[in-house]
Motif scaffolding. Structure first.
Motif, PDB file in Angstrom:
ATOM      1  N   ILE A  61     -16.777 -19.762   1.715  1.00  0.00           N
ATOM      2  CA  ILE A  61     -15.757 -18.983   1.007  1.00  0.00           C
ATOM      3  C   ILE A  61     -16.355 -17.677   0.502  1.00  0.00           C
ATOM      4  N   ILE A  62     -17.559 -17.730  -0.058  1.00  0.00           N
ATOM      5  CA  ILE A  62     -18.222 -16.521  -0.549  1.00  0.00           C
ATOM      6  C   ILE A  62     -18.477 -15.550   0.600  1.00  0.00           C
ATOM      7  N   LYS A  63     -18.880 -16.054   1.740  1.00  0.00           N
ATOM      8  CA  LYS A  63     -19.135 -15.217   2.913  1.00  0.00           C
ATOM      9  C   LYS A  63     -17.845 -14.547   3.387  1.00  0.00           C
ATOM     10  N   ILE A  64     -16.755 -15.301   3.436  1.00  0.00           N
ATOM     11  CA  ILE A  64     -15.472 -14.739   3.868  1.00  0.00           C
ATOM     12  C   ILE A  64     -15.000 -13.666   2.893  1.00  0.00           C
ATOM     13  N   VAL A  65     -15.126 -13.923   1.600  1.00  0.00           N
ATOM     14  CA  VAL A  65     -14.716 -12.940   0.591  1.00  0.00           C
ATOM     15  C   VAL A  65     -15.572 -11.683   0.699  1.00  0.00           C
ATOM     16  N   ALA A  66     -16.874 -11.825   0.862  1.00  0.00           N
ATOM     17  CA  ALA A  66     -17.770 -10.671   0.963  1.00  0.00           C
ATOM     18  C   ALA A  66     -17.442  -9.822   2.191  1.00  0.00           C
ATOM     19  N   ILE A  67     -17.204 -10.471   3.312  1.00  0.00           N
ATOM     20  CA  ILE A  67     -16.861  -9.737   4.538  1.00  0.00           C
ATOM     21  C   ILE A  67     -15.513  -9.042   4.367  1.00  0.00           C
ATOM     22  N   SER A  68     -14.551  -9.712   3.744  1.00  0.00           N
ATOM     23  CA  SER A  68     -13.224  -9.122   3.524  1.00  0.00           C
ATOM     24  C   SER A  68     -13.311  -7.894   2.637  1.00  0.00           C
ATOM     25  N   VAL A  69     -14.094  -7.969   1.573  1.00  0.00           N
ATOM     26  CA  VAL A  69     -14.259  -6.828   0.674  1.00  0.00           C
ATOM     27  C   VAL A  69     -14.925  -5.670   1.407  1.00  0.00           C
ATOM     28  N   ALA A  70     -15.930  -5.947   2.204  1.00  0.00           N
ATOM     29  CA  ALA A  70     -16.622  -4.895   2.962  1.00  0.00           C
ATOM     30  C   ALA A  70     -15.668  -4.220   3.941  1.00  0.00           C
ATOM     31  N   VAL A  71     -14.875  -5.008   4.657  1.00  0.00           N
ATOM     32  CA  VAL A  71     -13.909  -4.445   5.613  1.00  0.00           C
ATOM     33  C   VAL A  71     -12.874  -3.599   4.872  1.00  0.00           C
ATOM     34  N   LEU A  72     -12.405  -4.080   3.729  1.00  0.00           N
ATOM     35  CA  LEU A  72     -11.435  -3.332   2.935  1.00  0.00           C
ATOM     36  C   LEU A  72     -12.008  -2.009   2.451  1.00  0.00           C
ATOM     37  N   LEU A  73     -13.248  -2.001   2.001  1.00  0.00           N
ATOM     38  CA  LEU A  73     -13.886  -0.765   1.549  1.00  0.00           C
ATOM     39  C   LEU A  73     -14.043   0.237   2.688  1.00  0.00           C
ATOM     40  N   VAL A  74     -14.450  -0.232   3.858  1.00  0.00           N
ATOM     41  CA  VAL A  74     -14.603   0.649   5.019  1.00  0.00           C
ATOM     42  C   VAL A  74     -13.240   1.216   5.424  1.00  0.00           C
ATOM     43  N   ALA A  75     -12.212   0.358   5.469  1.00  0.00           N
ATOM     44  CA  ALA A  75     -10.865   0.819   5.836  1.00  0.00           C
ATOM     45  C   ALA A  75     -10.344   1.834   4.826  1.00  0.00           C
ATOM     46  N   THR A  76     -10.598   1.622   3.539  1.00  0.00           N
ATOM     47  CA  THR A  76     -10.176   2.571   2.515  1.00  0.00           C
ATOM     48  C   THR A  76     -10.890   3.904   2.685  1.00  0.00           C
ATOM     49  N   GLY A  77     -12.174   3.864   2.942  1.00  0.00           N
ATOM     50  CA  GLY A  77     -12.941   5.101   3.157  1.00  0.00           C
ATOM     51  C   GLY A  77     -12.440   5.887   4.352  1.00  0.00           C
ATOM     52  N   ILE A  78     -12.174   5.206   5.438  1.00  0.00           N
ATOM     53  CA  ILE A  78     -11.658   5.870   6.637  1.00  0.00           C
ATOM     54  C   ILE A  78     -10.289   6.464   6.356  1.00  0.00           C
ATOM     55  N   SER A  79      -9.431   5.715   5.663  1.00  0.00           N
ATOM     56  CA  SER A  79      -8.087   6.208   5.336  1.00  0.00           C
ATOM     57  C   SER A  79      -8.155   7.454   4.458  1.00  0.00           C
ATOM     58  N   LEU A  80      -9.026   7.440   3.452  1.00  0.00           N
ATOM     59  CA  LEU A  80      -9.169   8.610   2.599  1.00  0.00           C
ATOM     60  C   LEU A  80      -9.661   9.822   3.385  1.00  0.00           C
ATOM     61  N   PHE A  81     -10.566   9.602   4.297  1.00  0.00           N
ATOM     62  CA  PHE A  81     -11.086  10.701   5.109  1.00  0.00           C
ATOM     63  C   PHE A  81     -10.002  11.262   6.022  1.00  0.00           C
ATOM     64  N   VAL A  82      -9.255  10.386   6.682  1.00  0.00           N
ATOM     65  CA  VAL A  82      -8.248  10.819   7.650  1.00  0.00           C
ATOM     66  C   VAL A  82      -7.044  11.450   6.954  1.00  0.00           C
ATOM     67  N   PHE A  83      -6.588  10.874   5.850  1.00  0.00           N
ATOM     68  CA  PHE A  83      -5.355  11.327   5.208  1.00  0.00           C
ATOM     69  C   PHE A  83      -5.582  12.180   3.963  1.00  0.00           C
ATOM     70  N   HIS A  84      -6.777  12.687   3.762  1.00  0.00           N
ATOM     71  CA  HIS A  84      -7.096  13.458   2.563  1.00  0.00           C
ATOM     72  C   HIS A  84      -6.219  14.702   2.419  1.00  0.00           C
ATOM     73  N   ASP A  85      -5.963  15.399   3.498  1.00  0.00           N
ATOM     74  CA  ASP A  85      -5.179  16.636   3.477  1.00  0.00           C
ATOM     75  C   ASP A  85      -3.778  16.441   4.047  1.00  0.00           C
ATOM     76  N   TYR A  86      -3.296  15.226   4.077  1.00  0.00           N
ATOM     77  CA  TYR A  86      -2.019  14.892   4.708  1.00  0.00           C
ATOM     78  C   TYR A  86      -0.850  15.663   4.079  1.00  0.00           C
ATOM     79  N   ARG A  87      -0.757  15.686   2.755  1.00  0.00           N
ATOM     80  CA  ARG A  87       0.369  16.361   2.093  1.00  0.00           C
ATOM     81  C   ARG A  87       0.390  17.856   2.416  1.00  0.00           C
ATOM     82  N   GLN A  88      -0.777  18.481   2.454  1.00  0.00           N
ATOM     83  CA  GLN A  88      -0.837  19.910   2.742  1.00  0.00           C
ATOM     84  C   GLN A  88      -0.457  20.185   4.197  1.00  0.00           C
ATOM     85  N   GLU A  89      -0.891  19.329   5.104  1.00  0.00           N
ATOM     86  CA  GLU A  89      -0.514  19.497   6.512  1.00  0.00           C
ATOM     87  C   GLU A  89       0.994  19.319   6.690  1.00  0.00           C
TER      88      GLU A  89
END
Length: 146
Positions: free
Chosen positions: A18-46
């Motif tokens: 369970i700890i391993k699954i939670v740790a992997i899930s948190v890591a994937v969520l953090l990476v996905a959030t970082g990618i989303s922020l990078f890709v959509f950072h200037d979305y409103r201005q575009e």
């Protein structure tokens, strides 16, 4: 017959899984959030620039002008007649249907958007982050950090 210690350690294995699954899930969520922020950072201005060009394409110059200048001071410094010279039917930008945002770069309180038009023309636009006011970029690009 099952012995007393046959299930010894089963709870620990389940807890580690369970700890391993939670740790992997948190890591994937953090990476996905970082990618989303990078890709959509200037979305409103575009999107604001796309809205501006859609208004120009429909020849709704007054509404496009209102996206360009937001305050009375701005209107005095850049009157509607000047806007029409730059963006109206007789300007170099009369064919805005085939535009593409080639580059988007955050720079201080705004975003510099490089817009490519058909015919090889290019324009650098500035969009303020706080109120989404559009204007010509005062800089050719963001200055390097000091």
């Amino acid at each position: 017959m099952a012995g007393y210690l046959d299930h010894y350690g089963a709870g620990v294995d389940r807890r580690l899984k369970i700890i391993k699954i939670v740790a992997i899930s948190v890591a994937v969520l953090l990476v996905a959030t970082g990618i989303s922020l990078f890709v959509f950072h200037d979305y409103r201005q575009e999107q604001q620039v796309k809205r501006f060009f859609a208004l120009l394409e429909r020849h709704d110059y007054q509404a496009a002008y209102e996206l360009w200048v937001r305050t009375e001071t701005d209107r005095r410094g850049y009157p509607f007649a000047s806007f029409l010279q730059d963006w109206g039917p007789e300007s170099d930008h009369r064919s805005v249907a085939d535009f593409r945002i080639a580059k988007s770069r955050s720079c201080g309180s705004g975003v510099i958007l490089t817009v490519d038009f058909s015919g090889g023309k290019e324009e650098k636009l500035w969009v303020e982050r706080n109120n989404l006011t559009i204007g010509f970029s005062p800089l050719p690009g963001c200055p390097p950090p000091r």
